[in-house]
Scaffold this motif. Structure first.
Motif: not given
Lengths: 172, 103
Positions: A60-74
């Motif tokens: 969750y912290v290492g994978g999913i959360l990083v993906l979500l933050i990438f999604g917010i920024m993109l």
């Protein structure tokens, strides 16, 4: 001692979740979700699931959360460059009322059910030894088919996500 | 080891689930909806793990939670890919404005 740790970590998780609910800026919500995931991982370890706690932190912290933050920024809007209004989420008042009513209603119903249910556990509770050996043996013997299906599912998700995110029309 | 009563785990999980549901309903942003769904999946996992501590020989609940985590990871990757496609097509992340299959 354990009870105090339990209350502390559950309070951390619930306060972080409430912060996501009330924050207007989505990137703060994503960082609060990090705290909520850490609290949930601590609850797993307090319930005797050490392997699942570590798995929770890694996935969750290492994978999913990083993906979500990438999604917010993109998916930021380009038109308003005001730094106060980036990632802002407007909430309709009617939807806020409905969400609040539904959440509180379901929580009250679940709380009544839990407090009236009288659970009698017949098995002996977990010992303090590690659960990794049991999980490994169970995955390779009686849960072998779901394990293989999970592998196929991850492969399909990888191919599908790569195909969907591919830029097919470069001139928008 | 298990000095914590089972009901406390269930109440915490119920609270997290309801907060996740409220987030999913109120946020007008695709990623916000995903945050709520992740919180709800975590609450369900707490229930499974809490019941699994009385089953130390087979650990069925922990195995089920493990598969839930795998499915959640697959779901988030696909959802983010779809959100990026929708954003490239509509230039918005509000679910209310995405009301046509073809523009």
């Amino acid at each position: 001692m354990e009870l105090a740790a339990f209350y502390g970590f559950s309070l951390l998780a619930i306060v972080a979740a409430l912060f996501i609910l009330f924050s207007k800026n989505l990137i703060y919500g994503a960082f609060a979700l990090f705290l909520a995931f850490l609290g949930v991982a601590a609850l797993y370890i307090l319930a005797g699931a050490d392997f699942l706690g570590v798995t929770q932190i890694m996935i969750y912290v290492g994978g999913i959360l990083v993906l979500l933050i990438f999604g917010i920024m993109l998916t930021q809007k380009k038109k308003n460059d005001d730094s106060q209004h980036h990632n802002r989420v407007e909430i309709l008042l009617s939807r806020e009322v409905w969400g609040f009513l539904l959440g509180v209603g379901i929580f009250v119903a679940l709380f009544k059910i839990i407090s009236s249910a009288n659970f009698k556990m017949i098995g002996d509770s977990i010992s303090s030894r590690s659960t990794i050996k049991t999980i490994g043996v169970e995955l390779m013997t009686s849960h072998l088919l779901p394990f293989e299906i999970a592998a196929i599912l991850l492969l399909v998700a990888l191919v599908g996500a790569a195909y969907l995110a591919m830029n097919r029309n470069p001139a928008p | 080891m298990t000095s914590i009563p089972l009901q406390h785990f269930l109440v915490v999980a119920a609270a997290l689930f309801c907060i996740g549901l409220a987030i999913t309903i109120t946020k007008r942003h695709f990623i916000g909806i995903l945050l709520g769904i992740e919180l709800m999946l975590n609450a369900v996992n707490i229930n499974l793990v809490a019941f699994s501590q009385y089953d130390p020989e087979r650990l069925s609940g922990q195995l089920f939670a493990l598969f839930v985590i795998v499915v959640a990871a697959a779901e988030v990757t696909i959802a983010l890919a779809i959100i990026l496609r929708v954003y490239g097509h509509y230039q918005t992340v509000d679910p209310d404005e995405v009301d046509q299959l073809k523009k």
